[in-house]
Design a protein around this motif. Sequence first.
Motif, PDB file in Angstrom:
ATOM      1  N   THR A 222      41.900  50.189  47.926  1.00 20.08           N
ATOM      2  CA  THR A 222      40.445  50.318  47.873  1.00 20.08           C
ATOM      3  C   THR A 222      39.806  50.719  46.334  1.00 20.08           C
ATOM      4  OG1 THR A 222      40.881  53.016  48.188  1.00 20.08           O
ATOM      5  CG2 THR A 222      40.551  51.475  50.177  1.00 20.08           C
ATOM      6  N   LEU A 223      39.817  49.652  45.461  1.00 18.78           N
ATOM      7  CA  LEU A 223      39.366  49.618  44.181  1.00 18.78           C
ATOM      8  C   LEU A 223      38.149  50.071  43.976  1.00 18.78           C
ATOM      9  CD1 LEU A 223      41.136  46.361  43.070  1.00 18.78           C
ATOM     10  CD2 LEU A 223      42.051  48.701  42.966  1.00 18.78           C
ATOM     11  N   VAL A 224      37.220  49.903  45.126  1.00 17.31           N
ATOM     12  CA  VAL A 224      35.932  50.547  44.906  1.00 17.31           C
ATOM     13  C   VAL A 224      35.786  52.077  44.959  1.00 17.31           C
ATOM     14  CG1 VAL A 224      34.917  48.558  46.076  1.00 17.31           C
ATOM     15  CG2 VAL A 224      35.719  50.434  47.652  1.00 17.31           C
ATOM     16  N   VAL A 225      36.984  52.745  45.094  1.00 16.54           N
ATOM     17  CA  VAL A 225      36.863  54.287  45.241  1.00 16.54           C
ATOM     18  C   VAL A 225      38.336  54.637  44.465  1.00 16.54           C
ATOM     19  CG1 VAL A 225      35.307  54.603  47.117  1.00 16.54           C
ATOM     20  CG2 VAL A 225      37.620  54.221  47.677  1.00 16.54           C
ATOM     21  N   THR A 226      38.452  54.055  43.367  1.00 17.74           N
ATOM     22  CA  THR A 226      39.598  54.221  42.841  1.00 17.74           C
ATOM     23  C   THR A 226      39.873  55.606  42.344  1.00 17.74           C
ATOM     24  OG1 THR A 226      39.382  52.050  41.669  1.00 17.74           O
ATOM     25  CG2 THR A 226      41.236  53.326  40.885  1.00 17.74           C
ATOM     26  N   TYR A 235      31.759  49.899  38.180  1.00 18.27           N
ATOM     27  CA  TYR A 235      31.946  48.635  37.307  1.00 18.27           C
ATOM     28  C   TYR A 235      30.916  47.627  37.390  1.00 18.27           C
ATOM     29  CZ  TYR A 235      33.540  44.667  34.303  1.00 18.27           C
ATOM     30  OH  TYR A 235      33.852  43.732  33.363  1.00 18.27           O
ATOM     31  N   TYR A 236      30.595  47.468  38.633  1.00 17.47           N
ATOM     32  CA  TYR A 236      29.759  45.972  39.210  1.00 17.47           C
ATOM     33  C   TYR A 236      28.331  46.598  39.427  1.00 17.47           C
ATOM     34  CZ  TYR A 236      33.946  43.594  39.506  1.00 17.47           C
ATOM     35  OH  TYR A 236      35.399  42.916  39.261  1.00 17.47           O
ATOM     36  N   TYR A 237      28.102  47.981  39.367  1.00 21.92           N
ATOM     37  CA  TYR A 237      26.568  48.265  39.337  1.00 21.92           C
ATOM     38  C   TYR A 237      26.249  48.224  38.040  1.00 21.92           C
ATOM     39  CZ  TYR A 237      26.271  50.153  43.923  1.00 21.92           C
ATOM     40  OH  TYR A 237      26.202  50.578  45.292  1.00 21.92           O
ATOM     41  N   GLN A 238      27.102  48.485  36.969  1.00 27.86           N
ATOM     42  CA  GLN A 238      26.851  48.193  35.541  1.00 27.86           C
ATOM     43  C   GLN A 238      26.811  46.747  35.065  1.00 27.86           C
ATOM     44  OE1 GLN A 238      29.227  50.682  32.641  1.00 27.86           O
ATOM     45  NE2 GLN A 238      29.520  49.073  31.339  1.00 27.86           N
ATOM     46  N   LEU A 257      19.328  50.553  49.298  1.00 30.50           N
ATOM     47  CA  LEU A 257      20.131  49.795  48.486  1.00 30.50           C
ATOM     48  C   LEU A 257      19.750  50.168  46.892  1.00 30.50           C
ATOM     49  CD1 LEU A 257      22.111  47.266  47.556  1.00 30.50           C
ATOM     50  CD2 LEU A 257      19.982  46.104  47.892  1.00 30.50           C
ATOM     51  N   GLN A 258      18.563  50.490  46.795  1.00 25.77           N
ATOM     52  CA  GLN A 258      17.953  50.747  45.382  1.00 25.77           C
ATOM     53  C   GLN A 258      18.450  51.827  44.534  1.00 25.77           C
ATOM     54  OE1 GLN A 258      13.794  49.600  44.589  1.00 25.77           O
ATOM     55  NE2 GLN A 258      14.204  47.609  45.556  1.00 25.77           N
ATOM     56  N   PRO A 259      18.131  53.169  45.303  1.00 23.49           N
ATOM     57  CA  PRO A 259      18.570  54.288  44.669  1.00 23.49           C
ATOM     58  C   PRO A 259      20.188  54.328  43.966  1.00 23.49           C
ATOM     59  CG  PRO A 259      17.551  54.928  46.836  1.00 23.49           C
ATOM     60  CD  PRO A 259      17.725  53.335  46.720  1.00 23.49           C
ATOM     61  N   ARG A 260      21.020  53.840  44.469  1.00 22.16           N
ATOM     62  CA  ARG A 260      22.438  53.672  44.237  1.00 22.16           C
ATOM     63  C   ARG A 260      22.443  52.909  42.947  1.00 22.16           C
ATOM     64  NH1 ARG A 260      26.232  53.922  41.918  1.00 22.16           N
ATOM     65  NH2 ARG A 260      28.344  54.454  42.546  1.00 22.16           N
TER      66      ARG A 260
END
Length: 406
Positions: A222-226, A235-238, A257-260
């Motif tokens: 679960t790399l999305v919550v490493t 990383y991908y938000y940035q 979607l937008q706030p996060r």
Amino acid sequence: MDGQRTVHESGTVLINNNRIEAVGSSADLTIPANYEAVDLTGKTVIPGFVDIHAHGPYGSGDIVPQQNWNLLAHLALGVTTVHNPSSSANLVFAAAEYRNAGRILGPRIFSTAEIVYGAKSTYWSPVDSLDDALAHVRRLKAQGAISIKNYNQPRREQRQQVIEAARQEGLMSVAEGGSLYHQDMNLIGDGITGIEHNVPVMPMYDDVTQFWSQSQAGYTPTLVVTFGGLTSEDYYYQDTEVWKHPILSRFVPPAVLQPRSVRRPMAPEADYRDDDAAAAAKVLLDKGVMVNTGAHGQREGLGTHWEMWSFVRGGFTPMEALSAATINPATYLGMSEDLGSLETGKLADLVILKDNPLANIRNTDHISHVIVNGRMYRADNLAEEHSGEAMLAPFYWQGKPEAKIR
């Protein structure tokens, strides 16, 4: 892309009802005269993605909505099967039945339902004997569980009793080590089906790789919550403008979607640890450990792509990353006879890409169409094509209907 990772540069897939009838080179495979031909020249066809760790909502109270935008976003982004390792039985199994009956649209749904939890909270499931563990496992199995979430039982013998109860009842047992290295290791030694979330010690030394590779335990980091630093989600938000994603933005309410995604953290590359966790998983993969994607429900459907992209950042080949999202989790679930690859006799779950992910793994979300259970849908609006004419109703945040209501 079959179990042997075969690539057909110019291929044909024959689908009969909801099963794959044949797969092969277009030069060798003739389309029968009574079949409808769909020309996908220039596109790439891959198996549907399997998200092995997909948290998400299925309803509210006792109500399962006719259109669940979370499930629809997963499907539009190519996730055709989800396994939720912590959910509510009254909703997840009801939604699964509605989906199987064709009453709602979405991926195939499997779950542990409620966790067998060791903390005194809402989900507390006390285990002081094998009989206690069997009572929990049999209750969940009767409700529809294919797996048991063995979560934070404080004593090792309690965790062993849950594992043994699941084994006796023919269910998978999956566990989170709670970012505790030693708990992860004794779960592996005690026969767990798989470890969910990354082992907090990033390097994989020989003692761990030798120990783990001699077990049959899988690994879903679960790399999305490493654990251990900034995640692939960060990383991908940035790195990308997620709120503008051409598929995701059509299915997720802007207020969600937008706030996060609009206001996102910025950090140096070295602060992100998802690629380090992926590199550790690559060491295990090379030793024969089954490594899977699991997006944790962090970003509806897109998280599976982030997992694959981060695996490649950590040293996986694009094919290894694709396998971690298809045949590996299907095998881990014990469903590889039906899911996870494009082979004769398997269920017709396919993703049609505009670009080749073997050339660039970041092409995995360039989706043209999704086929689930033999029915073909446009990715941008999930309007059915070729296999039917069904269309979604507008969501509550969208305008007036412009086409037929599903």
